[in-house]
Scaffold this active site. Structure first.
Site, PDB file in Angstrom:
ATOM      1  N   ARG A 176      -2.697  -6.749  -1.922  1.00 39.16           N
ATOM      2  CA  ARG A 176      -2.916  -7.602  -0.733  1.00 39.16           C
ATOM      3  C   ARG A 176      -4.380  -7.600  -0.316  1.00 39.16           C
ATOM      4  O   ARG A 176      -4.703  -7.558   0.876  1.00 39.16           O
ATOM      5  CB  ARG A 176      -2.035  -7.177   0.455  1.00 39.16           C
ATOM      6  CG  ARG A 176      -0.536  -7.387   0.334  1.00 39.16           C
ATOM      7  CD  ARG A 176      -0.126  -8.816   0.063  1.00 39.16           C
ATOM      8  NE  ARG A 176      -0.127  -9.077  -1.358  1.00 39.16           N
ATOM      9  CZ  ARG A 176       0.855  -8.719  -2.201  1.00 39.16           C
ATOM     10  NH1 ARG A 176       1.925  -8.157  -1.746  1.00 39.16           N
ATOM     11  NH2 ARG A 176       0.778  -8.961  -3.490  1.00 39.16           N
ATOM     12  N   SER A 253       5.427 -11.000   5.952  1.00 41.47           N
ATOM     13  CA  SER A 253       5.330  -9.569   6.269  1.00 41.47           C
ATOM     14  C   SER A 253       4.165  -9.332   7.232  1.00 41.47           C
ATOM     15  O   SER A 253       3.050  -9.759   6.944  1.00 41.47           O
ATOM     16  CB  SER A 253       5.093  -8.751   5.006  1.00 41.47           C
ATOM     17  OG  SER A 253       6.148  -8.953   4.108  1.00 41.47           O
ATOM     18  N   GLU A 355      -0.972  -7.128   7.692  1.00 40.72           N
ATOM     19  CA  GLU A 355      -1.281  -7.903   6.482  1.00 40.72           C
ATOM     20  C   GLU A 355      -2.049  -9.187   6.809  1.00 40.72           C
ATOM     21  O   GLU A 355      -2.976  -9.551   6.075  1.00 40.72           O
ATOM     22  CB  GLU A 355       0.019  -8.235   5.740  1.00 40.72           C
ATOM     23  CG  GLU A 355      -0.237  -8.991   4.454  1.00 40.72           C
ATOM     24  CD  GLU A 355       1.031  -9.270   3.664  1.00 40.72           C
ATOM     25  OE1 GLU A 355       1.778  -8.326   3.348  1.00 40.72           O
ATOM     26  OE2 GLU A 355       1.271 -10.453   3.350  1.00 40.72           O
TER      27      GLU A 355
END
Ligand SMILES: Cc1cc2nc3c(=O)[nH]c(=O)nc-3n(C[C@H](O)[C@H](O)[C@H](O)COP(=O)(O)OP(=O)(O)OC[C@H]3O[C@@H](n4cnc5c(N)ncnc54)[C@H](O)[C@@H]3O)c2cc1C
Length: 363
Positions: A176, A253, A355
């Site tokens: 990520r 998320s 995130e």
């Protein structure tokens, strides 16, 4: 091709048409100083350069599916990435390399690759947003991530005021993350993907997906089957945008899965001794990646948990924080995120990190 990105509507919560809430999947974010829509790479560069020359701060925004924008909005210029198009730039007997403009809707691209028999993106079906944003956080799901197929990224460098192609090896891809995330320097203009000519998916790596397809982990399946199964699994978790489903009013998320060293992981196991083994995956070297959803759930924040102002955990997935009521402010969402982060830290000693990219707000 349909215009899938959010547009201001008269029914938007804030009447100001420049409210950024209209351009985000959370439907949150205050006003922008200016909003400029750019429909080609040249227009994107010009818009960014002109705003810079005027001394404006610049926010590059595409699908708005991975940003949390503060209630005070963004006082500078927001450049909406709306360029379209893809073309084959190299091919041989086994592979094809496609160059995709940054504003091309990601799931339209995945659908096209599956239809053409090009394998490599099928497990990334159903993810919202633009193609140009996928290198930013090395988008990934169900055992695939774009770092596996990206060969290069064409980007405008706001420091040097030049455009260049950055090889994948220099993009700093990580879980990520990449050199582009949290950086104002680069504006992605197009992305090259090298895909296999194959009617079959890559080996299915994700156990849940393998189960849904009725195959063993490591098997290959027809591309269209992989795409359909992923979309079905995602829809069941509220992870495919659906305007009729308030549980999808999210950024997907909200927290990344924490990656712990051995000492931190052993501490977690001690603290979780009464709960059984925390779900985990091997990380790089001696590191262990732990399920953030499990930590959140076991810390007492289950599906549907409601915070202030209508901000709530999705009823379908513990990791998605939603604007379920449609009336929550960014301050409400951030307060919920802080409560969850602090609760997990107190219970397990593990710090969760967001995130999405936070703009004029913080948790
Ligand atoms: C329901 C749902 C499910 C999701 N599932 C997943 C998932 O499974 N896996 C996953 O990885 N992500 C997932 N996401 C997050 C998100 O969809 C991806 O990160 C997506 O790539 C963001 O694209 P975007 O165009 O919406 O980016 P935006 O939200 O518009 O921008 C995100 C960040 O990238 C920057 N940016 C965007 N375009 C450019 C550009 N051309 N040049 C430079 N910077 C740029 C922005 O400035 C911002 O910092 C999900 C989100 C939602 C709402």
């Amino acid at each position: 091709m349909s215009d899938v990105y959010a547009q201001p509507t008269t029914g938007a919560r804030r009447s100001d048409v420049s409210a950024l809430a209209s351009y985000t999947t959370l439907r949150m974010g205050g006003p922008a100083g200016r909003i400029v829509s750019a429909t080609s790479a040249d227009e994107i560069v010009r818009a960014v350069r002109d705003a810079g020359a005027r001394g404006d701060a610049v926010l590059v925004l595409a699908g708005g599916s991975n940003v949390v924008i503060g209630d005070d909005g963004f006082p500078g210029t927001v450049v909406l990435v709306r360029s379209r198009g893809l073309r084959v730039v190299a091919e041989d007997a086994d592979t094809v390399t496609v160059r995709v403009e940054a504003g091309e809707p990601w799931d339209d691209l995945v659908a096209a690759t599956v239809a053409n028999g090009w394998s490599g993106l099928e497990c990334l079906s159903g993810i919202p947003g633009s193609t140009g944003a996928t290198p930013i956080q090395n988008v990934g799901a169900y055992g695939q991530e774009v770092a596996e197929t990206i060969t290069g990224v064409e980007a405008y460098d706001r420091v040097e005021e030049t455009t260049s192609r950055i090889a994948a090896a220099d993009c700093g891809f990580a879980y990520r993350g990449s050199i582009f995330k949290y950086s104002d320097r680069w504006v992605v203009l197009s992305v090259d993907f090298r895909l296999s000519r194959s009617p079959l998916s890559g080996p299915v790596r994700y156990a849940e997906l393998a189960r849904a397809l009725g195959v063993e982990v490591g098997n290959r399946v027809p591309l269209a089957d992989a795409r359909a199964a992923v979309r079905t699994l995602r829809a069941g978790k509220g992870m495919v945008l659906d305007p009729t489903d308030p549980d999808t009013r999210s950024v997907g998320s909200f927290f990344t899965n924490p990656v712990l060293d051995r000492a931190a992981y052993d501490l977690l196991r001690d603290r979780a001794a009464d709960l059984g083994e925390p779900p985990s995956w091997p990380g790089a070297g001696d590191m262990v990646k732990v399920s953030a959803a499990w930590l959140i759930d076991k810390a007492g924040y289950g599906k549907g948990y409601a915070g202030p102002g209508g901000a709530a955990i999705s009823r379908k997935h513990t990791l998605a924080l939603t604007n379920r009521s449609g009336q929550a402010s960014t301050a409400d969402l951030v307060a919920l995120a802080r409560e969850i982060r602090d609760g997990v830290k107190t219970r397990f000693g593990v710090t969760l990190h967001p995130e999405p990219v936070l703009i004029n707000t913080t948790i």
